[in-house]
Design an enzyme around this catalytic site. Structure first.
Site, PDB file in Angstrom:
ATOM      1  N   LYS A   8     -21.284  14.734 -35.671  1.00  0.00           N
ATOM      2  CA  LYS A   8     -20.259  14.927 -36.703  1.00  0.00           C
ATOM      3  C   LYS A   8     -18.882  14.942 -36.064  1.00  0.00           C
ATOM      4  O   LYS A   8     -18.720  15.193 -34.855  1.00  0.00           O
ATOM      5  CB  LYS A   8     -20.487  16.220 -37.493  1.00  0.00           C
ATOM      6  CG  LYS A   8     -20.393  17.511 -36.668  1.00  0.00           C
ATOM      7  CD  LYS A   8     -18.967  17.996 -36.426  1.00  0.00           C
ATOM      8  CE  LYS A   8     -18.886  19.178 -35.489  1.00  0.00           C
ATOM      9  NZ  LYS A   8     -17.511  19.519 -35.067  1.00  0.00           N
ATOM     10  N   ASP A  24     -21.478  25.104 -38.002  1.00  0.00           N
ATOM     11  CA  ASP A  24     -21.826  23.717 -38.311  1.00  0.00           C
ATOM     12  C   ASP A  24     -23.249  23.531 -38.820  1.00  0.00           C
ATOM     13  O   ASP A  24     -23.533  22.551 -39.508  1.00  0.00           O
ATOM     14  CB  ASP A  24     -21.636  22.838 -37.068  1.00  0.00           C
ATOM     15  CG  ASP A  24     -20.182  22.658 -36.683  1.00  0.00           C
ATOM     16  OD1 ASP A  24     -19.317  22.820 -37.558  1.00  0.00           O
ATOM     17  OD2 ASP A  24     -19.913  22.376 -35.498  1.00  0.00           O
TER      18      ASP A  24
END
Length: 324
Positions: free
Chosen positions: A11, A150
């Site tokens: 990401k 996350d």
């Protein structure tokens, strides 16, 4: 033996706003996250004939490194334990083996450990008979929030790979992925950027400016996904990371790489999370590969020991079940 195989994407944070530390010392954030098609492969196998229970981890792949723990300190093992607790330990007997084939570098700000953890939790939940992408998703996301900001993103935004995280990052609002031709370039140096060191530098830079306490957060962008559809100039102007000045102050090697990027006409590149990777946004894959073909990029790769130099695309999913 039953097996589940998942793809776990990297990401980047298209935007990352960080507030002052709260009384508990943690920093509230408001961030837009995008999953990329740089993928780890996570395989879980349940051996119900093995003596005893437990979880064992093995690692391989071009990005596996010895700094990645293989025991209970690994986020993937901890996430599998969370899923087992949620399912009820009595529902599943046997030993779980987790094998991670790593292509996402560690200590890079690309969320590889968190992504592997989300995949391990989903795989364990499937082996235990839960519905982690359906009826049990919200419960599992809530339980995974304790593992870091996350981890819940990859599960909550499993259908699109795009979302807004807030609070400690654990509150995630998934967003629809627009049709886009955009590509990104990832550059990861050999040096790392310890997260605690970067946040300490941020607090030092802000000393006296921001009192501890409640942070209402910035108003989120009207539509963060427009970063993938606006003109490339306007889209690049929206990229932002409050941690970048702190990381440059704390890690001299990153400051030198930042200067090299600026000198190579890549001033639009931004730090990924707390580092150490930088990423740039490009119109399409052709434009990304043209940048990578520039001799100045080759010099940067040599001079700064870049361990990842790659063009990527949005993955369109926070994780993907490949076999079950």
């Amino acid at each position: 033996m039953r097996r589940v195989v998942l793809s776990a994407p990297a990401k980047v944070n298209l935007s990352l706003a960080v507030g002052p530390p709260r009384e508990d010392g943690r920093h509230p954030v408001e961030t837009t996250l995008l999953a990329l098609d740089l993928l780890d492969r996570v395989t879980l196998a349940l051996d119900d004939t093995a003596r005893g229970d437990g979880i064992r981890l093995a690692g391989s792949g071009p990005a596996w490194s010895e700094d990645v723990p293989r025991d209970g300190r690994n986020l993937a093992v901890r996430a599998a334990e969370v899923a087992l607790d949620l399912a009820g330990r009595g529902r599943m007997r046997g030993r779980i083996g987790i094998e991670i084939e790593k292509r996402i570098p560690s200590r890079a700000g690309l969320g590889g450990g968190s992504s592997d953890a989300a995949a391990a939790a989903v795989g364990t939940a499937l082996l235990a008979g839960l519905d982690p992408l359906g009826a049990d998703r919200a419960r599992l996301c809530g339980a995974l929030a304790a593992l870091g900001a996350d981890v819940p993103f990859f599960l909550a935004a499993a259908d699109s790979g795009l979302g807004i995280g807030s609070g400690g990052g654990e509150r995630v609002r998934p967003l629809a992925m627009p049709a886009t031709s955009r590509a990104l370039v990832l550059l990861t140096p050999a040096i790392g950027a310890p997260t605690g060191r970067v946040y300490a530098a941020l607090d030092a830079l802000r000393a006296g400016d921001s009192p501890r306490g409640t942070w209402p957060g910035p108003a989120p962008p009207e539509d963060p996904s427009r970063c993938l559809t606006l003109s490339i100039e306007r889209a690049r102007a929206r990229l932002a990371n409050d941690l970048e000045p702190a990381a440059l102050a704390a890690i001299p090697g990153l400051a030198r790489l930042r200067a090299a990027l600026d000198g190579a006409g890549a001033g639009h590149f931004r730090l990924a999370g707390s580092g150490a990777s930088f990423f740039g946004l490009f119109e399409d894959e052709d434009a990304a590969h043209a940048f990578l073909a520039d001799p100045r990029v080759s010099r940067m790769s040599r001079d700064y020991g870049l361990r990842l130099v790659r063009a990527v695309r949005p993955f369109g999913s926070g994780l993907r079940i490949e076999a079950h």
